[in-house]
Scaffold this motif. Structure first.
Motif, PDB file in Angstrom:
ATOM      1  N   GLN A   1       2.439   3.238  11.930  1.00  0.00           N
ATOM      2  CA  GLN A   1       2.494   3.748  10.566  1.00  0.00           C
ATOM      3  C   GLN A   1       3.677   3.162   9.793  1.00  0.00           C
TER       4      GLN A   1
ATOM      5  N   VAL B   1      -2.879   6.861  -1.203  1.00  0.00           N
ATOM      6  CA  VAL B   1      -2.476   5.872  -0.198  1.00  0.00           C
ATOM      7  C   VAL B   1      -2.838   6.368   1.194  1.00  0.00           C
ATOM      8  N   ASP B   2      -2.550   7.621   1.467  1.00  0.00           N
ATOM      9  CA  ASP B   2      -2.903   8.199   2.775  1.00  0.00           C
ATOM     10  C   ASP B   2      -4.404   8.105   3.005  1.00  0.00           C
TER      11      ASP B   2
ATOM     12  N   THR C   1      -5.640   4.227   3.318  1.00  0.00           N
ATOM     13  CA  THR C   1      -5.139   3.475   4.481  1.00  0.00           C
ATOM     14  C   THR C   1      -5.369   4.265   5.775  1.00  0.00           C
TER      15      THR C   1
ATOM     16  N   ALA D   1      -2.329   5.037   7.755  1.00  0.00           N
ATOM     17  CA  ALA D   1      -1.494   3.957   8.289  1.00  0.00           C
ATOM     18  C   ALA D   1      -0.252   3.715   7.426  1.00  0.00           C
ATOM     19  N   VAL D   2      -0.326   4.084   6.141  1.00  0.00           N
ATOM     20  CA  VAL D   2       0.822   3.961   5.245  1.00  0.00           C
ATOM     21  C   VAL D   2       1.120   5.339   4.684  1.00  0.00           C
TER      22      VAL D   2
ATOM     23  N   LEU E   1       3.015  -5.040   4.430  1.00  0.00           N
ATOM     24  CA  LEU E   1       1.748  -4.377   4.714  1.00  0.00           C
ATOM     25  C   LEU E   1       0.713  -5.403   5.186  1.00  0.00           C
ATOM     26  N   SER E   2      -0.152  -4.978   6.081  1.00  0.00           N
ATOM     27  CA  SER E   2      -1.258  -5.834   6.505  1.00  0.00           C
ATOM     28  C   SER E   2      -2.219  -6.001   5.331  1.00  0.00           C
TER      29      SER E   2
ATOM     30  N   GLU F   1      -5.265  -5.163   5.027  1.00  0.00           N
ATOM     31  CA  GLU F   1      -6.033  -3.933   4.837  1.00  0.00           C
ATOM     32  C   GLU F   1      -5.169  -2.840   4.209  1.00  0.00           C
ATOM     33  N   GLN F   2      -3.936  -2.738   4.697  1.00  0.00           N
ATOM     34  CA  GLN F   2      -3.029  -1.733   4.146  1.00  0.00           C
ATOM     35  C   GLN F   2      -2.699  -2.035   2.686  1.00  0.00           C
ATOM     36  N   LYS F   3      -2.466  -3.311   2.398  1.00  0.00           N
ATOM     37  CA  LYS F   3      -2.130  -3.710   1.026  1.00  0.00           C
ATOM     38  C   LYS F   3      -3.288  -3.406   0.076  1.00  0.00           C
TER      39      LYS F   3
ATOM     40  N   PHE G   1      -3.286   0.258  -0.551  1.00  0.00           N
ATOM     41  CA  PHE G   1      -2.116   0.595  -1.354  1.00  0.00           C
ATOM     42  C   PHE G   1      -2.375   0.262  -2.821  1.00  0.00           C
TER      43      PHE G   1
END
Length: 309
Positions: free
Chosen positions: A8, A34-35, A38, A41-42, A231-232, A234-236, A239
């Motif tokens: 995380q 964001v939660d 992701t 994860a973020v 951020l990866s 996927e995370q970006k 986000f």
């Protein structure tokens, strides 16, 4: 520790507003999205009320990576690019709706892009509300009544020029200290939005407000570029989707939020003054002084905004 928890990413989002203010609400909405996008994860840790850094240090703090995300008052960005002063040109915007469209359109995107050289990535401009003139005592109906007043305002060259032309004194005080300053007489008037004055309960020390658009309050929603790059993909993507949707939510809530806090202030004893066209005309001379203090780039944007009325 489970692998999902170990991976995380935690990002700190600091701002000075109460959670009940539109910025506080939008920041919390962004953290929730964001939660969601992701899958946890973020995580965005939101610190309201100036807990981590003072208002005037937020831009430097996010540029240095001391915090990851901030949403400083838009006038503070004029230290990076004076074009941001365009948002505080008195009598420029015809309505809050007009300003909302400007924030979300090409001019807003142009202003955000100017931050990239400072290690900051602009995500959006959140709308707060029209900048009105609040006072202790009777409403300030004409520029001559400003003479000798001590007016608290966020740093803004055009508004400082306006106050100078009206022979008033501008007072720079962090938002978290304004209530006490008004109590003690360090300031006797404030240029601010009803959507900030209400949640901050400044109506307990202010008695009147003049409904003229001396500018449009808002917040530059930004992230440290290095924090974003960690951020990866996927995370970006999650986000940035959350950032776009939080900004859209802010725009959707803006008008009802303005109406709510204007009514709240009136219901709690604040006297409103709404000028007619003739009265607005008397303010044009000091508005012209503010425009003369604008940079050439800001003046070009002023012309564009006038064309979009």
């Amino acid at each position: 520790m489970p692998a999902a928890q170990a991976a995380q990413v935690v990002l700190k989002f600091a701002h000075e507003a109460p959670e009940t203010a539109i910025k506080g609400q939008t920041a919390n909405k962004f953290a929730e999205l964001v939660d969601q996008y992701t899958s946890g994860a973020v995580k965005i840790q939101v610190y309201p009320g100036g807990q981590l850094v003072p208002t005037m240090d937020e831009i430097r703090a996010v540029a240095r990576g001391q915090i990851d995300i901030a949403a400083p008052y838009t006038s503070y960005f004029s230290g990076i690019d004076r074009s941001w002063d365009v948002l505080y040109q008195p009598l420029l915007f015809k309505s809050p709706e007009h300003a909302i469209n400007i924030f979300a359109g090409p001019i807003g995107k142009h202003l955000l892009a100017s931050l990239s050289t400072r290690g900051i990535t602009g995500l959006g401009i959140w709308h707060d509300g029209p900048v009105y003139l609040f006072a202790k005592g009777e409403p300030i109906r004409e520029p001559g009544k400003l003479q000798g007043r001590k007016v608290r305002m966020a740093p803004s060259r055009p508004l400082e020029a306006l106050l100078e032309a009206a022979r008033a004194t501008s007072v720079s005080i962090p938002a978290t200290e304004v209530y006490l300053a008004l109590q003690q007489g360090v300031a006797d008037s404030v240029l601010t939005t009803p959507t900030y004055a209400g949640p901050a309960k400044w109506n307990e020390v202010l008695t009147s407000g003049s409904k003229m658009m001396f500018g449009v309050g808002g917040y530059g929603f930004v992230v440290n570029s290095k924090s974003l790059s960690r951020l990866s993909p996927e995370q970006k993507a999650g986000f940035l989707r959350a950032a776009d949707e939080a900004s859209a939510w802010n725009r959707e809530q803006a008008l009802s939020n303005i109406a709510h806090w204007e009514k709240y202030l009136a219901d709690n004893g604040l006297q409103w003054f709404t000028p007619d066209a003739q009265e607005l005309g008397r303010w044009q001379q000091v508005a012209d002084a503010a425009e003369a203090a604008q940079s050439d780039d800001a003046k070009a944007l002023i012309d564009q905004i006038r064309q979009q009325r």
